[in-house]
Design an enzyme around this catalytic site. Sequence first.
Site, PDB file in Angstrom:
ATOM      1  CG  ASP A  62     -19.936  13.037 -32.431  1.00 46.36           C
ATOM      2  OD1 ASP A  62     -18.946  13.760 -32.678  1.00 46.36           O
ATOM      3  OD2 ASP A  62     -20.544  13.080 -31.347  1.00 46.36           O
ATOM      4  N   GLY A 119     -23.311  17.525 -34.196  1.00 48.11           N
ATOM      5  CA  GLY A 119     -24.715  17.920 -34.079  1.00 48.11           C
ATOM      6  C   GLY A 119     -25.326  17.535 -32.734  1.00 48.11           C
ATOM      7  N   GLY A 148     -31.755  10.564 -33.353  1.00 45.73           N
ATOM      8  CA  GLY A 148     -33.035  11.158 -32.947  1.00 45.73           C
ATOM      9  C   GLY A 148     -33.706  10.396 -31.825  1.00 45.73           C
ATOM     10  CG  ASP A 179     -22.112   5.972 -29.544  1.00 48.24           C
ATOM     11  OD1 ASP A 179     -22.007   6.927 -28.741  1.00 48.24           O
ATOM     12  OD2 ASP A 179     -22.957   5.944 -30.452  1.00 48.24           O
ATOM     13  CB  CYS A 233     -14.633 -10.479 -14.663  1.00 47.82           C
ATOM     14  SG  CYS A 233     -13.916  -9.117 -15.604  1.00 47.82           S
ATOM     15  CB  CYS A 256     -11.018  -7.052 -16.330  1.00 44.36           C
ATOM     16  SG  CYS A 256     -11.419  -6.568 -14.632  1.00 44.36           S
ATOM     17  CB  CYS A 295     -11.753  -9.258 -11.941  1.00 43.90           C
ATOM     18  SG  CYS A 295     -13.299  -8.306 -11.846  1.00 43.90           S
ATOM     19  CG  HIS A 337     -15.135  -4.735 -13.948  1.00 43.38           C
ATOM     20  ND1 HIS A 337     -14.973  -6.103 -13.915  1.00 43.38           N
ATOM     21  CD2 HIS A 337     -16.482  -4.518 -13.977  1.00 43.38           C
ATOM     22  CE1 HIS A 337     -16.162  -6.691 -13.907  1.00 43.38           C
ATOM     23  NE2 HIS A 337     -17.094  -5.756 -13.939  1.00 43.38           N
TER      24      HIS A 337
END
Lengths: 398, 398
Positions: free
Chosen positions: A96, A99, A240, A289, A338, A340, A343, A369
């Site tokens: 970014d 700002g 904004g 994000d 899940c 992952c 898990c 996870h």
Amino acid sequence: MDYPNFSFEVLKIAATSRARLGRIYTPHGVVETPNFIFCATKAAIKGGTPQMMREEGSQIILSNTYHLMLQPGAELVRKMGGLHKFMGWDGPMLTDSGGFQIFSLGYGSVADEIKGRRSTERPKTLLKISEEGATFKSYLDGKKQVLTPEKSIQIQRDLGADLIVVFDECTPFHVDKSYTARSMRMSHRWGLRSLEEFQRGASGVQALYGIIQGGVYPDLRQESAQFVNDHGFFGHAIGGSLGASKSQMTDVVGMTASQLAPERPIHLLGIGGVSDIINGIRQGIDTFDCVHPTRIARHGGALVPRHLRDEFGTPHKEHINIRNARFQEDVNPIDSTCGCTTCQHFSRGYLHHLLKAKELLAMTAITTHNVHFMNRLMTSLRNALQEDRYEDEVKFWE
Amino acid sequence: MDYPNFSFEVLKIAATSRARLGRIYTPHGVVETPNFIFCATKAAIKGGTPQMMREEGSQIILSNTYHLMLQPGAELVRKMGGLHKFMGWDGPMLTDSGGFQIFSLGYGSVADEIKGRRSTERPKTLLKISEEGATFKSYLDGKKQVLTPEKSIQIQRDLGADLIVVFDECTPFHVDKSYTARSMRMSHRWGLRSLEEFQRGASGVQALYGIIQGGVYPDLRQESAQFVNDHGFFGHAIGGSLGASKSQMTDVVGMTASQLAPERPIHLLGIGGVSDIINGIRQGIDTFDCVHPTRIARHGGALVPRHLRDEFGTPHKEHINIRNARFQEDVNPIDSTCGCTTCQHFSRGYLHHLLKAKELLAMTAITTHNVHFMNRLMTSLRNALQEDRYEDEVKFWE
């Protein structure tokens, strides 16, 4: 402005909404959209490693210019071979402009206000905003720092992320329309200066996003959309204030996205709630994000599909809190559907113990996870768009 | 006492020292010796995951009865399927008896005294030692707790580690010979009660280690060695004070180990410095444990071979401190001869940044390196023993 090493391809647009399926091509690989960008604020995912991020299906991460310019400094990152090499991430990356944090820390809390929450008291570090740029105090050592559009782009060039963003003023929610309009027009002038600086040093390995401001005001959002459409940005980021409620956010995002050049990718800054993402995709957003998935993980919050939140009595939240005593003897994984690493190996009872014992592993395991959850969510939404069943698919998640 | 599912095999004994190469067979796999046991104090490696531990070459870990009995409680771990399942580690595992921490926290700091350092002031939590056992206050909630030999074994049975240890009193360095002798004999009676309780509940999936006490006194160490040799322990652990200097530690460990039954594995409790390990192996020690490698990692200490310590001016230490400003712009990995995940992906400069920015990843990345370092050290020492070049090999490390 040409971006020979980048492209954005729209593969499909939904029949019943503005939702779209696409691909962003960068020198470090492809980002399938819609997608979620994880925050490696200070050049590191809190609670994660680059390998974990890959293993759990992440395609793109971002890092913050504001934090990195103060520590370790953009010059050092450049000397170390750029951000990709520095942090060991070889996939697509965004930075970014700095700002958001300057104004967020400066005014108190922009992040809360964007999402319509009450501002909490924080030390004010913003010293001055002028046509030239922003002057602020470093949160590390109190030293005066100046950030201008040119400097933000130079820093982002040193950092070397694939996707970079123009410098803008991020106005808080409480300012009136006339301030918002004046600020937006200055952000447009800063956007042009950012673009000019970008063009001066362009080497083809970065692509620039313009930012749309204008707060909650339709005519200002329209003016801002027109501005970015008219200039040579690779993509557009909606910044904004998005209003004080979920429905206002939907309105603001919807009216803004609908006026943006359809051949450019659209990013929605700082939004990462599951229902906000599902809504944002309907409005035509391609990437999101937010620190939310990794931040709640460090406090025991595990993202789960809707039926699990209902089961544990927290349908109004998007996660279950593993600190809750009910999980103390629970032999089940966070989510048995899940895939992952967490898990596969750990029960809720074990994670509950780790949280109580303040073990580091609690943070890394639940972060793992939540990263997987977000990638699984985005993959499933993309598949659903591909198969024309988006509104059915969201019922599992929302 | 038979241990049908366990065995210890001595493959080779060095020509010039008591160093030996061996294998401990357990129901969860083989431990090649000499080896190092990593501390997962509260059922988690601080800064690590079970997968990382495996990937970096670890064969065995330990967990602490004292911490687990207080939180989450042995009963809960048993209900959750035992420690292996609870924490997702399917390899060999050891638990200690709880004695060390009770007396360490109770007296102030036994750990420091074992290694000859000055005791630091800490709250005293030990309320009473009697023939029956020890009464102490929980460090979590101040509640009174009693640990006896029987209860320690019962807890360790609930936890379910492969290798478990008798309950003993761990005397501090400053006590005199007569206290040491009285304490040692009580520890022997506690050892017998531990063995009896072990036999009462034996299911063949655990093996019991006896502990040798006696402080720095050769006649007491001899008496204690005789005691453990005479009873049906699977292995022997050397506990208690090892003196006030490195040379005294070598003497105490040497005279003790030389009197222990050679067909049983010998563990040296709480020792993990590189030169102490190298020395201990010469005295016939098969396994070591210590929090040192993972603890220093969390403060930026990266274990490195000798030439790197010399290069960075810290030959008296066994690590380099990545916080040092000299590493700020260093593009090299911690150790270019190291094959760990951290050295494959991260530079010293990046790790230095992570430490300064207080990022979690600093801890996990350096812990990963130190775990790999210890496993690489032990593997290289085993290979050297196999190839009759131990004294040459240690020059690279020490």
